[in-house]
Every structure is written in structure tokens, then in C-alpha cells.
Design an enzyme around this catalytic site. Structure first.
Site, mmCIF file in Angstrom:
data_model
loop_
_atom_site.group_PDB
_atom_site.id
_atom_site.type_symbol
_atom_site.label_atom_id
_atom_site.label_comp_id
_atom_site.label_asym_id
_atom_site.label_seq_id
_atom_site.Cartn_x
_atom_site.Cartn_y
_atom_site.Cartn_z
ATOM 1 N N GLY A 71 78.012 62.545 -36.692
ATOM 2 C CA GLY A 71 77.552 63.858 -36.983
ATOM 3 C C GLY A 71 76.075 64.333 -36.587
ATOM 4 C CB THR A 72 72.682 62.529 -36.993
ATOM 5 O OG1 THR A 72 72.826 62.701 -38.541
ATOM 6 C CG2 THR A 72 71.351 62.754 -36.445
ATOM 7 C CG ASN A 151 75.196 67.246 -47.467
ATOM 8 O OD1 ASN A 151 74.637 68.438 -47.138
ATOM 9 N ND2 ASN A 151 74.105 66.358 -47.746
ATOM 10 C CD GLN A 179 80.604 66.031 -47.350
ATOM 11 O OE1 GLN A 179 81.681 65.019 -47.557
ATOM 12 N NE2 GLN A 179 79.654 65.186 -46.740
ATOM 13 C CG HIS A 201 80.618 58.089 -41.789
ATOM 14 N ND1 HIS A 201 80.205 58.057 -42.977
ATOM 15 C CD2 HIS A 201 80.079 58.944 -40.953
ATOM 16 C CE1 HIS A 201 79.040 58.625 -43.181
ATOM 17 N NE2 HIS A 201 78.901 59.414 -41.776
ATOM 18 C CB THR A 237 80.482 52.514 -21.514
ATOM 19 O OG1 THR A 237 80.004 52.143 -20.191
ATOM 20 C CG2 THR A 237 81.973 51.989 -21.822
ATOM 21 C CB CYS A 327 70.444 60.874 -44.550
ATOM 22 S SG CYS A 327 71.814 61.036 -43.625
#
Length: 383
Positions: A71-72, A151, A179, A201, A237, A327
Site C-alpha cells: 500500500g505504501t 485505518n 483499509q 495483507h 521482476t 506503522c
């Protein structure tokens, strides 16, 4: 000791089907999707098939989707990519005061580079006012970036209204839906949105895997250079196992969205009911908007008790909760989200986020409410 995980807003347990899918890739496929031999062609099909699945879950075209490292990175690619695509070193961006730090710190970095940023205030429930957004727009505004659902509090923003306003002024809208993905139905082609970030995730997929929706026709400057992957928008890749796992998680989240929402809303309401039964109505405060909210997050303050003390005691009872964003929850700072909502200090300093998801049961909710009552009684008696 029971171990109860109520921190799904931070990260979710991987679904067994996702793990099985990834294991099959990791043990059975190792070709580079950019190679032209049979191994490479097989790998390319795996990535392409996964892209189709994730795109379907988001209601967009596969070619509008760029896979990222989470997400970041998706937020960064959207914000810096949009800024640099202007071909000028200045301009105006609008965001909100309750964004994730992936957005806030990106905006702060652009300020250091000469851009101007307006940080919209929110009301006491954590929602912006469209009138404030409209008033903030300037002739040089080129980007609005805001989250779909918060979040920390679960509060939903008026994305449709914001997008319609942005579109009427020729301004790009980027939405951080990390979120919200898997908790509310997202159909990118039905939303007035130009860029949208998601992460695997948060939906029982692998960590370190995300995606950015880029509406067809939107120009974005790449933030990494090398090969021609992702239509030259993100070199490197492809993480084939992660992408396949993301697709499996997205399919499961999409198929089970209605049942998951009902289950999480039920757990949320039962949790509040049990707390009221054991503590009394005035013993806690629910933070955030209770009408426009994500179903799996509830932020609760227990005035008179500190967040750190409560979290430590919950952890000793085997219950995992959080003080806010994962975070920043390692720090003891008061949540910038709750501060922006201008809540009383006793509410700010006693807030805990509980978030529900895969594996949580009503029995766990009952147990947690009971343990909270026990902890508060114990702490009260010490004084």
C-alpha cells in the site's frame, strides 16, 4: 492462555487457500515472466491470470492495474507519479489531516520540493466537509488525495462527492483504499476516481504485495527504472508468488464480501453491547462516525486509563489490540487522527483500536469484554 487477535487493521492472517496457492508457485514455477522460453511464458500467464482476477475484484480493466510492493508504494507511486507527470516543479495538492503516513509524508516531501499542500480539517467524527474541499481548490490544484476508510477509526470519507467535484474541475483524485478493500465493494469504473491504492495483507493475502489502479488516460511518472514490466510503470521482476497469492485473496474477499461485512458488523455491535453490560454506558467512548464506517474497526476510549497501560494489560491476557496505525503504534505519541478530530485529552490518551476479521468468534468477543472489565476493576482498585 487464550490468544485472541483483534488487530486485523494492522495485518490479517493469511487464508489457507492463499498460502496453498503461493506454495504451489514457489515450488513449481521459477521462470521470469519476461523470458520468451516456455518457463517464462508459463510465468507470464500466471501473472496475467492473477491481474485479471484482481482487476475483476476492483471493477477495472487489467491494463489499468500496476502491481506494487504494498500500500505504501502504491500511495507513493500515485502521489509522486502524478506530481512529476505535470512536467513542472510546483502546483497545489489537497489532502486531509487524518491520512495514513504513507500519504502525509509523501505530501510533506513534495512541500520540501516546492509544491503547496492543503491539509483539510475533519469534524469530530473524522469526516471532511465537501464545502471545505471546494473552498480549498485553486487554479493550480492538480491532485486531491484522500483515504476511503480510516485505518484508526474506520470512518468513511465522502469519496463519490469528492470525486465528482474533482472531475468537474479537471483535478485528479487518488484514493487510499487500503483499509476499505475487502470491507466495502469497490468498482473503480463506477467511482469518479483516477488512482486507487490497495494492499494484499489487509485481505488475508501476503505482506509486501499491493496494487495501484490507474484510470486509462491518466499520466503517471514511474518511480523506479529498469525493465519494461507493468507497461513501463513499475520496473523489476514480478513477485510471481505474491501476485498469485494476492489474486487468491482478492477473489476470496470479493466472493465473501457480504458475509464478511455481516459477520464483522455483528461482532462489532456485540462487542459494544457486552462492554456496556459490564462497564456501564458512561465508562467508554466510541470514536469515529457510527453511520459512515468500516464494519471491522471500532476505536474506543476508556477515560481515566492510559492507552499504554490498557494495551499492556490486554497483551498479558493474550489479547492483541492497537493504539492506532501499525506503522506508528510502536511510538507513544497521541494519534494524529484523533487529534485532528479535536477530541478531549482524556479521550485522546485512552484510545484503543479493536479490529475484527478471519477467525474471530463471538466467544472471543465475550472473553475480551470480560477481560477489559476485569482489567479496569484491577487498575481502579490500585488507586
Amino acid at each position: 492462555m487464550k490468544r485472541i487477535y483483534l488487530d486485523h487493521a494492522a495485518s490479517t492472517p493469511m487464508h489457507p487457500e492463499v498460502a496453498q496457492t503461493m506454495m504451489g508457485i514457489m515450488t513449481g514455477q521459477f521462470g521470469n515472466p519476461s523470458s520468451i522460453h516456455a518457463f517464462g511464458r508459463s510465468a507470464k500467464r500466471t501473472v496475467g491470470d492473477a491481474r485479471d482476477v484482481v482487476a475483476a475484484s476492483l471493477g477495472c480493466m487489467p491494463e489499468e492495474l500496476v502491481f506494487t510492493g504494498g500500500g505504501t508504494e502504491s500511495d507513493n507511486l500515485a502521489i509522486f507519479g502524478a506530481a512529476e507527470a505535470q512536467n513542472q516543479k510546483s502546483g497545489h495538492i489537497i489532502t486531509t489531516s487524518i491520512e495514513h503516513h504513507a500519504v502525509l509524508h509523501s505530501c510533506e516531501e513534495l512541500e520540501r520540493k516546492g509544491y503547496e499542500v492543503t491539509y483539510l480539517p475533519v469534524d469530530h467524527t473524522g469526516r471532511i466537509r465537501i464545502s471545505d474541499l471546494e473552498a480549498a481548490i485553486r487554479p493550480d490544484t492538480f491532485l486531491i488525495t484522500m483515504m476511503y476508510g480510516n485505518n484508526e477509526t474506520g470512518t468513511l470519507q465522502p469519496i463519490v462527492e469528492a470525486g465528482e467535484l474533482a472531475r468537474s474541475r479537471g483535478i485528479l483524485l487518488h484514493v487510499d483504499a487500503v483499509q476499505a478493500f475487502g470491507a466495502v465493494q469497490i468498482r473503480c469504473h463506477e467511482l469518479p476516481v483516477d488512482l486507487l491504492s490497495v494492499s494484499a495483507h489487509k485481505i488475508n493475502g501476503p505482506q509486501g504485495m499491493g496494487a495501484l489502479y490507474i484510470r486509462r488516460g491518466v499520466s503517471l511518472q514511474p518511480q523506479s527504472y529498469g525493465g519494461l514490466q507493468e507497461k513501463k510503470r513499475r520496473a523489476g521482476t514480478e513477485n510471481m508468488a505474491g501476485i498469485a497469492g494476492f489474486a487468491a485473496a482478492a477473489r476470496l474477499a470479493s466472493e465473501g464480501l457480504t458475509l464478511r461485512r455481516e459477520h464483522d458488523l455483528y461482532l462489532r455491535q456485540m462487542f459494544l453491547n457486552r462492554l456496556e453490560e459490564r462497564l456501564g454506558q458512561g465508562a467508554f467512548v466510541v470514536n469515529g462516525n457510527q453511520e459512515y464506517c468500516l464494519p471491522h474497526i471500532v476505536n474506543i476510549s476508556f477515560p481515566g486509563y492510559s492507552t499504554e497501560t490498557l494495551l499492556m494489560n490486554l497483551d498479558m491476557e493474550g489479547i492483541a489490540a492497537a493504539s492506532g496505525s501499525a506503522c506508528t503504534s510502536g511510538s507513544l505519541e497521541v494519534s494524529h487522527v484523533l487529534e485532528a478530530m479535536q477530541l478531549p485529552e482524556e479521550v485522546l490518551k485512552s484510545a484503543i483500536r479493536f479490529s475484527f476479521g478471519l477467525g474471530n468468534t463471538m466467544e472471543e468477543i465475550e472473553y475480551t469484554a470480560e477481560k477489559i472489565a476485569t482489567i479496569l476493576t484491577r487498575l481502579r482498585n490500585r488507586h
